[in-house]
Design an enzyme around this catalytic site. Structure first.
Site, PDB file in Angstrom:
ATOM      1  N   LYS A   1       0.808  -1.222   0.000  1.00 49.10           N
ATOM      2  CA  LYS A   1       0.000   0.000   0.000  1.00 49.10           C
ATOM      3  C   LYS A   1       0.838   1.266   0.000  1.00 49.10           C
ATOM      4  O   LYS A   1       0.349   2.330  -0.323  1.00 49.10           O
ATOM      5  CB  LYS A   1      -0.997  -0.001   1.151  1.00 49.10           C
ATOM      6  CG  LYS A   1      -0.455  -0.019   2.537  1.00 49.10           C
ATOM      7  CD  LYS A   1      -1.643   0.091   3.491  1.00 49.10           C
ATOM      8  CE  LYS A   1      -1.301  -0.246   4.904  1.00 49.10           C
ATOM      9  NZ  LYS A   1      -2.431  -0.105   5.793  1.00 49.10           N
TER      10      LYS A   1
ATOM     11  N   ASN B   1       7.876  -2.893   8.391  1.00 47.62           N
ATOM     12  CA  ASN B   1       8.547  -3.069   9.681  1.00 47.62           C
ATOM     13  C   ASN B   1       9.891  -3.772   9.550  1.00 47.62           C
ATOM     14  O   ASN B   1      10.792  -3.549  10.359  1.00 47.62           O
ATOM     15  CB  ASN B   1       7.665  -3.872  10.633  1.00 47.62           C
ATOM     16  CG  ASN B   1       6.575  -3.015  11.237  1.00 47.62           C
ATOM     17  OD1 ASN B   1       6.631  -1.787  11.148  1.00 47.62           O
ATOM     18  ND2 ASN B   1       5.586  -3.652  11.837  1.00 47.62           N
ATOM     19  N   SER B   2      10.019  -4.653   8.544  1.00 47.21           N
ATOM     20  CA  SER B   2      11.283  -5.379   8.402  1.00 47.21           C
ATOM     21  C   SER B   2      12.438  -4.393   8.261  1.00 47.21           C
ATOM     22  O   SER B   2      13.503  -4.565   8.841  1.00 47.21           O
ATOM     23  CB  SER B   2      11.268  -6.277   7.159  1.00 47.21           C
ATOM     24  OG  SER B   2      10.229  -7.196   7.241  1.00 47.21           O
TER      25      SER B   2
ATOM     26  N   ALA C   1      13.777  -3.120  11.584  1.00 45.28           N
ATOM     27  CA  ALA C   1      14.258  -4.035  12.639  1.00 45.28           C
ATOM     28  C   ALA C   1      15.711  -3.729  12.986  1.00 45.28           C
ATOM     29  O   ALA C   1      16.580  -3.725  12.123  1.00 45.28           O
ATOM     30  CB  ALA C   1      14.105  -5.482  12.170  1.00 45.28           C
TER      31      ALA C   1
ATOM     32  N   ARG D   1      10.149  -8.709  27.833  1.00 48.71           N
ATOM     33  CA  ARG D   1       9.666  -7.362  27.480  1.00 48.71           C
ATOM     34  C   ARG D   1       8.419  -6.923  28.220  1.00 48.71           C
ATOM     35  O   ARG D   1       8.270  -5.752  28.552  1.00 48.71           O
ATOM     36  CB  ARG D   1       9.370  -7.317  25.992  1.00 48.71           C
ATOM     37  CG  ARG D   1      10.601  -7.261  25.215  1.00 48.71           C
ATOM     38  CD  ARG D   1      10.335  -7.010  23.786  1.00 48.71           C
ATOM     39  NE  ARG D   1      11.655  -6.946  23.192  1.00 48.71           N
ATOM     40  CZ  ARG D   1      11.895  -7.046  21.905  1.00 48.71           C
ATOM     41  NH1 ARG D   1      10.894  -7.191  21.074  1.00 48.71           N
ATOM     42  NH2 ARG D   1      13.111  -6.972  21.454  1.00 48.71           N
TER      43      ARG D   1
ATOM     44  N   GLU E   1       4.391 -11.600  10.716  1.00 44.63           N
ATOM     45  CA  GLU E   1       3.656 -11.032  11.854  1.00 44.63           C
ATOM     46  C   GLU E   1       2.135 -11.008  11.634  1.00 44.63           C
ATOM     47  O   GLU E   1       1.364 -11.045  12.600  1.00 44.63           O
ATOM     48  CB  GLU E   1       4.177  -9.620  12.134  1.00 44.63           C
ATOM     49  CG  GLU E   1       3.738  -9.062  13.477  1.00 44.63           C
ATOM     50  CD  GLU E   1       4.346  -7.705  13.784  1.00 44.63           C
ATOM     51  OE1 GLU E   1       5.343  -7.324  13.131  1.00 44.63           O
ATOM     52  OE2 GLU E   1       3.814  -7.026  14.681  1.00 44.63           O
TER      53      GLU E   1
HETATM   54  C1  SIN Z   1      13.058  -7.302  18.290  1.00 46.55           C
HETATM   55  O1  SIN Z   1      11.978  -6.784  18.490  1.00 46.55           O
HETATM   56  O2  SIN Z   1      13.163  -8.513  18.184  1.00 46.55           O
HETATM   57  C2  SIN Z   1      14.293  -6.477  18.221  1.00 46.55           C
HETATM   58  C3  SIN Z   1      13.979  -5.114  18.605  1.00 46.55           C
HETATM   59  C4  SIN Z   1      15.129  -4.516  19.323  1.00 46.55           C
HETATM   60  O3  SIN Z   1      16.128  -4.276  18.682  1.00 46.55           O
HETATM   61  O4  SIN Z   1      15.019  -4.293  20.520  1.00 46.55           O
END
Ligand code: SIN
Length: 540
Positions: free
Chosen positions: A35, A42-43, A46, A274, A355
């Site tokens: 789009k 997101n890739s 990263a 996390r 994802e």
């Molecule tokens: C991740 O979400 O797997 C990596 C993200 C980060 O670098 O903290």
């Protein structure tokens, strides 16, 4: 409206989309729709890297254990085994094909450490630019046979005889086109931009999940949105990610008084899973504190983390103070379109990977740097499966009925802005949830039920922005319902009105969302149920 025939339609532009398209293009005619532009995904963003047990003191079993523990044992064991066992082999294939990961002065891979890992096992590239390096490497190898169409949004999935058979798109000139194919693959990423603080590209609002749901596919684990603990915080906004790898190299969290508040929260302290770290920061912020990442102990910060250094400089953060202001932000969606490990959804002809999908590999909370690995492993299993041509029926579903045209008359309430939706989601379905807030959110979202019910007809007439808003609202509604239904705290789903669930107990729930928008819940003990039924939100 014109219509075009392909073998395979792939939706999305990130690693999962390109990898799957590349594998299939040897034997099939593949078209990709994205789009926005090919780098808006997101890739590309990263930072951390790819978790993988390649070191001789490490093993796939240890990686498996860490993944299960971080996921609060909500994970699908088969998927985790495949991920951790096949990961090293798949990465070796990348390396043999020219992908370069960072090495130390002795030529060994310089493996990073991140939260909830028991070993240093994160391969990274360009310091903190692993996603960008991987994407550029892959883009340069994308088969000429793959046709990529940018700035064309998929606004509908076509279903015929219970089989997904194509998509309708909307291009930047406002034209709608129908494309037909026997296989449609959704590789569109998660839904982080349903929240105001997010590490995701702003285009990532989970629209494909809502489209899949609308087409009759099952969604699952919708209550599990992972918040990354450390987004750079500037003027009350989250403006980019500060990788967990920074804490892996010795940085620690503190409040404005210098208190290292993670010390008493979890045995792994700043490198706890996390969800634990995000909640602790949330608590500090809620108490009126400011939270900082102290980088004084990180050696050669600017060399190891060039992208974060640039991010800080652009936003006026002076790294010589050693303090980076941080706030948690929506980062990774464990929930998604329900698939098996071959990427098959409950709707024939429709596949999902990365994802956007949920094969249960991440459980209730993804282990850091497992997402690029997920993409690498499961894009391959999906492509292999499609190339083998053994398409067993995974779960038969009937397509939804056409809605009543009268519903179009019920558009009494104007649609909210994206910012309003994000605000409501953060407030009531964010890091800490409670029944009262979730009910308030649900009541608000119910104002828009007439839009959900008429979505197929509205798609034919409304401009793109409004179609996108309706899908955002519909997904928010499903997330809210799922969060209400899970009456426990587990992983990324934390309810202040329920205790944290014991590892051994798993509530199995199927959420049937009826066409009138009401939901009803069925619960069974795990033993009485087969895997196909776990924690699924399905449209009957
Ligand atoms: C991740 O979400 O797997 C990596 C993200 C980060 O670098 O903290």
């Amino acid at each position: 409206m014109s219509s075009i025939q392909q073998d395979v339609i792939v939706v999305g532009s990130g690693l999962s989309a390109l990898l799957t398209a590349n594998y299939l293009s040897e034997h099939m005619n593949v078209i990709i729709f994205t789009k926005s532009s090919k780098n808006d995904n997101n890739s590309f963003l990263a930072q951390g890297g790819v978790a993988c047990a390649i070191e001789h003191t490490d093993s796939w079993q240890l990686h498996y254990e860490d993944t299960m523990a971080a996921g609060c044992y909500h994970n699908e064991e088969d998927a985790v085994e495949l991920l951790t066992k096949c990961g090293p082999g798949e990465l070796q294939a990348f390396i043999q094909n020219g992908m370069q990961f960072d090495r130390d002065g002795l030529g060994e891979y310089s493996l990073g450490m991140e939260g909830a890992h028991s070993k240093r096992r994160i391969l990274h590239a360009g310091g903190d630019q692993t996603g960008k390096e991987l994407m550029e490497w892959l883009q340069s190898r994308l088969s000429k046979k793959v046709l990529m169409v940018e700035h064309e949004t998929v606004i509908k999935l076509h279903v015929h005889n219970d089989h997904c058979c194509g998509v309708q798109t909307y291009n930047s000139n406002g034209e709608r086109t129908n494309y037909f194919a026997s296989k449609v693959i959704l590789a569109t990423g998660g839904a982080g931009s349903l929240y105001p603080y997010t590490s995701n590209n702003e285009s990532i609002t989970g629209m494909a999940l809502s489209l899949a749901y609308q087409a009759g596919a099952t969604l699952t684990d919708l209550e599990f949105m992972q918040f990354h603990p450390t987004m750079l915080s500037v003027d009350e906004k989250a403006v980019g990610l500060v990788s967990e790898a920074v804490r892996g190299e010795g940085a620690f969290l503190q409040n404005v008084k210098g208190l290292r508040f993670m010390e008493n929260v979890h045995p792994m302290k700043d490198l706890a899973p996390r969800d634990v770290v995000s909640r602790a920061i949330f608590q500090e912020l809620d108490n009126g504190e400011k939270v900082y990442l102290n980088i004084s102990k990180v050696e050669q910060f600017q060399t190891r983390f060039p992208a974060i250094t640039r991010l800080c400089a652009t936003n006026g953060i002076d790294l010589s103070t050693n303090l980076i202001p941080v706030v948690p932000g929506a980062h990774f969606y464990m929930g998604g379109i329900y698939t098996n490990v071959d990427g098959e959804t409950s709707l024939k002809g429709l596949y999902a990977v990365g994802e956007a999908s949920c094969n249960g590999v991440h459980g209730a909370n993804r282990l850091a740097s497992n997402s690029l690995l997920e993409t690498i492993v499961f894009s391959k299993t999906l492509a292999d499966h499609l190339l083998k041509g053994s398409h067993h029926e995974f779960w038969h579903k009937t397509s939804i009925e056409k809605m009543d045209r009268d519903l179009l008359q019920q558009r009494a309430v104007p649609l909210p802005s994206k910012e309003e939706i994000q605000h409501m989601m953060m407030k009531h379905a964010g890091i800490v949830r409670h029944e009262d807030g979730l009910l308030e959110l649900k009541n608000w979202l119910e104002l828009y039920l007439p839009y959900f019910k008429a979505i197929n007809q509205l798609t034919e007439i409304l401009p793109l922005k409004e179609i996108e808003t309706i899908h955002m609202l519909q997904l928010c509604y499903l997330i809210t319902e799922a969060a209400l239904q899970r009456k426990e705290s587990r992983g990324a789903h934390f309810r202040s009105d329920f205790p944290i669930a014991k590892e051994s107990w798993r509530q199995v729930r199927i959420l049937h969302v009826q066409k009138d928008g009401n939901a009803m819940r069925k619960e069974k003990e795990l033993d009485e149920f087969n895997h196909a039924a776990r924690d699924a939100a399905s449209f009957l």
